[in-house]
Design a protein around this motif. Structure first.
Motif, PDB file in Angstrom:
ATOM      1  N   GLY A  75       0.811  -1.219   0.000  1.00  0.00           N
ATOM      2  CA  GLY A  75       0.000   0.000   0.000  1.00  0.00           C
ATOM      3  C   GLY A  75       0.836   1.256   0.000  1.00  0.00           C
ATOM      4  N   ARG A  76       2.005   1.180  -0.637  1.00  0.00           N
ATOM      5  CA  ARG A  76       2.921   2.318  -0.622  1.00  0.00           C
ATOM      6  C   ARG A  76       2.315   3.525  -1.331  1.00  0.00           C
ATOM      7  N   SER A  77       1.466   3.306  -2.303  1.00  0.00           N
ATOM      8  CA  SER A  77       0.820   4.402  -3.027  1.00  0.00           C
ATOM      9  C   SER A  77      -0.623   4.027  -3.319  1.00  0.00           C
ATOM     10  N   GLU A  78      -1.436   5.046  -3.615  1.00  0.00           N
ATOM     11  CA  GLU A  78      -2.838   4.798  -3.929  1.00  0.00           C
ATOM     12  C   GLU A  78      -2.981   3.963  -5.190  1.00  0.00           C
ATOM     13  N   ARG A  79      -2.141   4.260  -6.158  1.00  0.00           N
ATOM     14  CA  ARG A  79      -2.199   3.495  -7.408  1.00  0.00           C
ATOM     15  C   ARG A  79      -1.856   2.022  -7.165  1.00  0.00           C
ATOM     16  N   GLN A  80      -0.931   1.776  -6.246  1.00  0.00           N
ATOM     17  CA  GLN A  80      -0.541   0.403  -5.937  1.00  0.00           C
ATOM     18  C   GLN A  80      -1.679  -0.332  -5.227  1.00  0.00           C
ATOM     19  N   VAL A  81      -2.395   0.360  -4.327  1.00  0.00           N
ATOM     20  CA  VAL A  81      -3.547  -0.239  -3.655  1.00  0.00           C
ATOM     21  C   VAL A  81      -4.623  -0.600  -4.674  1.00  0.00           C
ATOM     22  N   THR A  82      -4.828   0.305  -5.627  1.00  0.00           N
ATOM     23  CA  THR A  82      -5.829   0.052  -6.663  1.00  0.00           C
ATOM     24  C   THR A  82      -5.465  -1.164  -7.496  1.00  0.00           C
ATOM     25  N   ARG A  83      -4.185  -1.281  -7.845  1.00  0.00           N
ATOM     26  CA  ARG A  83      -3.746  -2.444  -8.626  1.00  0.00           C
ATOM     27  C   ARG A  83      -3.902  -3.738  -7.824  1.00  0.00           C
ATOM     28  N   LEU A  84      -3.650  -3.648  -6.507  1.00  0.00           N
ATOM     29  CA  LEU A  84      -3.808  -4.829  -5.652  1.00  0.00           C
ATOM     30  C   LEU A  84      -5.251  -5.307  -5.657  1.00  0.00           C
ATOM     31  N   VAL A  85      -6.177  -4.370  -5.479  1.00  0.00           N
ATOM     32  CA  VAL A  85      -7.599  -4.723  -5.481  1.00  0.00           C
ATOM     33  C   VAL A  85      -8.011  -5.265  -6.844  1.00  0.00           C
ATOM     34  N   ASP A  86      -7.516  -4.643  -7.892  1.00  0.00           N
ATOM     35  CA  ASP A  86      -7.852  -5.077  -9.247  1.00  0.00           C
ATOM     36  C   ASP A  86      -7.361  -6.491  -9.510  1.00  0.00           C
ATOM     37  N   ARG A  87      -6.233  -6.859  -8.899  1.00  0.00           N
ATOM     38  CA  ARG A  87      -5.699  -8.212  -9.081  1.00  0.00           C
ATOM     39  C   ARG A  87      -6.443  -9.243  -8.239  1.00  0.00           C
ATOM     40  N   LEU A  88      -6.814  -8.842  -7.005  1.00  0.00           N
ATOM     41  CA  LEU A  88      -7.465  -9.787  -6.092  1.00  0.00           C
ATOM     42  C   LEU A  88      -8.933 -10.027  -6.434  1.00  0.00           C
ATOM     43  N   LEU A  89      -9.594  -9.037  -7.022  1.00  0.00           N
ATOM     44  CA  LEU A  89     -11.041  -9.133  -7.248  1.00  0.00           C
ATOM     45  C   LEU A  89     -11.440 -10.353  -8.071  1.00  0.00           C
ATOM     46  N   PRO A  90     -10.812 -10.619  -9.220  1.00  0.00           N
ATOM     47  CA  PRO A  90     -11.207 -11.813  -9.996  1.00  0.00           C
ATOM     48  C   PRO A  90     -11.006 -13.107  -9.215  1.00  0.00           C
ATOM     49  N   GLU A  91      -9.941 -13.163  -8.387  1.00  0.00           N
ATOM     50  CA  GLU A  91      -9.695 -14.381  -7.623  1.00  0.00           C
ATOM     51  C   GLU A  91     -10.765 -14.577  -6.550  1.00  0.00           C
ATOM     52  N   LEU A  92     -11.169 -13.491  -5.877  1.00  0.00           N
ATOM     53  CA  LEU A  92     -12.244 -13.582  -4.889  1.00  0.00           C
ATOM     54  C   LEU A  92     -13.546 -14.017  -5.550  1.00  0.00           C
ATOM     55  N   GLU A  93     -13.830 -13.447  -6.703  1.00  0.00           N
ATOM     56  CA  GLU A  93     -15.052 -13.813  -7.429  1.00  0.00           C
ATOM     57  C   GLU A  93     -15.034 -15.287  -7.815  1.00  0.00           C
ATOM     58  N   GLN A  94     -13.874 -15.776  -8.216  1.00  0.00           N
ATOM     59  CA  GLN A  94     -13.770 -17.180  -8.626  1.00  0.00           C
ATOM     60  C   GLN A  94     -14.016 -18.113  -7.444  1.00  0.00           C
ATOM     61  N   VAL A  95     -13.417 -17.790  -6.299  1.00  0.00           N
ATOM     62  CA  VAL A  95     -13.611 -18.622  -5.110  1.00  0.00           C
ATOM     63  C   VAL A  95     -15.066 -18.578  -4.656  1.00  0.00           C
ATOM     64  N   GLN A  96     -15.646 -17.369  -4.614  1.00  0.00           N
ATOM     65  CA  GLN A  96     -17.043 -17.223  -4.198  1.00  0.00           C
ATOM     66  C   GLN A  96     -17.965 -18.002  -5.127  1.00  0.00           C
ATOM     67  N   ASN A  97     -17.703 -17.945  -6.420  1.00  0.00           N
ATOM     68  CA  ASN A  97     -18.539 -18.645  -7.381  1.00  0.00           C
ATOM     69  C   ASN A  97     -18.442 -20.151  -7.190  1.00  0.00           C
ATOM     70  N   PHE A  98     -17.222 -20.641  -6.903  1.00  0.00           N
ATOM     71  CA  PHE A  98     -17.030 -22.074  -6.678  1.00  0.00           C
ATOM     72  C   PHE A  98     -17.782 -22.534  -5.426  1.00  0.00           C
ATOM     73  N   VAL A  99     -17.614 -21.793  -4.313  1.00  0.00           N
ATOM     74  CA  VAL A  99     -18.276 -22.167  -3.059  1.00  0.00           C
ATOM     75  C   VAL A  99     -19.786 -22.132  -3.225  1.00  0.00           C
ATOM     76  N   TRP A 100     -20.277 -21.093  -3.885  1.00  0.00           N
ATOM     77  CA  TRP A 100     -21.725 -20.973  -4.115  1.00  0.00           C
ATOM     78  C   TRP A 100     -22.258 -22.147  -4.923  1.00  0.00           C
ATOM     79  N   ARG A 101     -21.559 -22.528  -5.977  1.00  0.00           N
ATOM     80  CA  ARG A 101     -22.009 -23.643  -6.813  1.00  0.00           C
ATOM     81  C   ARG A 101     -21.964 -24.969  -6.051  1.00  0.00           C
ATOM     82  N   ARG A 102     -20.952 -25.165  -5.209  1.00  0.00           N
ATOM     83  CA  ARG A 102     -20.881 -26.397  -4.432  1.00  0.00           C
ATOM     84  C   ARG A 102     -22.048 -26.494  -3.462  1.00  0.00           C
ATOM     85  N   HIS A 103     -22.333 -25.379  -2.769  1.00  0.00           N
ATOM     86  CA  HIS A 103     -23.479 -25.385  -1.856  1.00  0.00           C
ATOM     87  C   HIS A 103     -24.787 -25.547  -2.628  1.00  0.00           C
ATOM     88  N   LEU A 104     -24.871 -24.929  -3.775  1.00  0.00           N
ATOM     89  CA  LEU A 104     -26.073 -25.040  -4.599  1.00  0.00           C
ATOM     90  C   LEU A 104     -26.297 -26.487  -5.007  1.00  0.00           C
TER      91      LEU A 104
END
Length: 378
Positions: free
Chosen positions: A116-145
């Motif tokens: 989090g050294r800079s705002e731009r770096q924080v934004t890039r971190l979130v941008d990188r993590l978001l697809p991975e979080l979505e993928q995990v959430q989608n997998f867990v949701w489908r398994r429970h479904l």
């Protein structure tokens, strides 16, 4: 000069919301083809603050989401009468998930400041993590479904109201504990308890309905599974010196499942039994006691009648693992089942062990004292 924190928030919003804010609520309703009043109800049900009609806060993703929700109703998948209820449940569950994920993100940045050294770096971190979080959430949701769909289609004749076992497991002395330890230690205790409860309930085919602070509410289809959940949690917390002891209450019967939560008198009964249980004790109602009476792995001991809020002269039984073959009057589990169902005279059995609880939670029903015979004077 713009506020740096405001610039960071705007960058994160563009990443998370998929674009800039450029529509008012009325414009979203118009573009999605949804009546204005209906769009207002859905927005509130999702748990978001009410916005002015001329406030520009929505994106293209909001328009698409509103249009999709409307199509689900129009297709008949969601009944219009429960549309707001479904939306409210969705908003409540995802709100908690989002709060936890943001806390996790900032914890990561605190532990690794270079991220989090800079705002731009924080934004890039979130941008990188978001697809991975979505993928995990989608997998867990489908398994429970898949799991719940299999269960539903296996018993299609069952409605929302089903017969199951409801259980509460409560950490003893939690209020006192919060006054004695700091926030970090309390967080560690809660995390350890939640982790243990989740693992044990899943191992024995149960389902966590919700965590309520120091307490977990679970359900299980089979009485033996419920018994193993309560017993295992009690044993493992007792063996862990870092965790407080627990107490449990369980009841069997018909419950109403609604949007991931459970309702009904059986739920209330299980909660009342938990409130009168002693540390390390598991109390069950007579319905569940009768179901478990023929199981040789368990020992059920009748308790004295208690009166709690909503229930008069409640006759619980204490559930334990069977240590050895019972003798005497306890040799017949059929006798115990008959007693718990009120079909046998409990006075013919060994006297029950007394069960105590805080005075504000339970009122013990006094037993009649034997009358003394007066000695006649000669």
């Amino acid at each position: 000069m713009p506020d740096p924190s405001e610039e960071l928030q705007q960058r994160l919003e563009r990443v998370l919301l998929g674009g800039r804010r450029k529509y008012t609520r009325l414009e979203v309703a118009e573009k999605a083809g949804v009546p204005e009043e209906r769009s207002r109800r859905l927005w509130r049900a999702l748990g978001f603050a009410t916005v002015r009609d001329d406030e520009v806060v929505f994106t293209d993703a909001d328009v698409e989401a509103m249009r999709t929700a409307d199509q689900l109703v129009q297709s008949g998948l969601i009944d219009p009468s429960i549309e707001v209820s479904v939306t409210r449940a969705l908003g409540q569950h995802l709100s908690r998930l989002a709060e936890w994920q943001v806390d996790m993100l900032w914890q990561l940045i605190r532990e690794q400041p270079e991220l989090g050294r800079s705002e731009r770096q924080v934004t890039r971190l979130v941008d990188r993590l978001l697809p991975e979080l979505e993928q995990v959430q989608n997998f867990v949701w489908r398994r429970h479904l898949a799991a719940y769909a299999g269960r539903a289609f296996a018993a299609p004749e069952e409605h929302l109201e089903t017969r199951t076992v409801v259980g509460f497991v409560d950490m003893v002395g939690y209020t006192r504990l919060t006054r004695q330890i700091g926030e970090d230690e309390l967080s560690r205790v809660l995390d350890a308890f939640e982790t243990l409860a989740t693992e044990v309930i899943a191992e024995h085919h149960g389902r966590v309905v919700k965590m309520i602070g120091d307490e977990v509410l679970f359900v299980a289809d089979a009485s033996v599974d419920a018994a193993e959940i309560a017993l295992t949690l009690t044993e493992r917390t007792s063996a862990d010196e870092t965790l407080p002891s627990v107490r449990a209450g369980m009841a069997s019967g018909r419950i109403l499942s609604r949007f991931g939560d459970v309702y009904g008198s059986v739920v209330n009964l299980a909660a009342r039994l938990t409130s009168v249980a002693r540390p390390g004790t598991i109390l069950v109602d007579r319905e569940l006691a009768a179901e478990l009476a023929e199981e040789k792995a368990y020992d059920l001991r009748a308790r004295r009648p208690v009166t709690v809020r909503g229930y008069n002269r409640l006759r619980p039984a204490a559930l334990r693992r069977a240590s050895e073959a019972p003798t005497g009057m306890f040799a017949s589990s059929q006798q115990l089942a008959a007693e718990m169902l009120g079909l046998a005279d409990p006075s013919a059995r060994v006297p029950a062990e007394p069960e105590t609880a805080p005075e504000d939670q339970v009122t013990q029903t006094p037993e009649p004292r034997p009358r003394r015979r007066r000695r006649r004077k000669l």
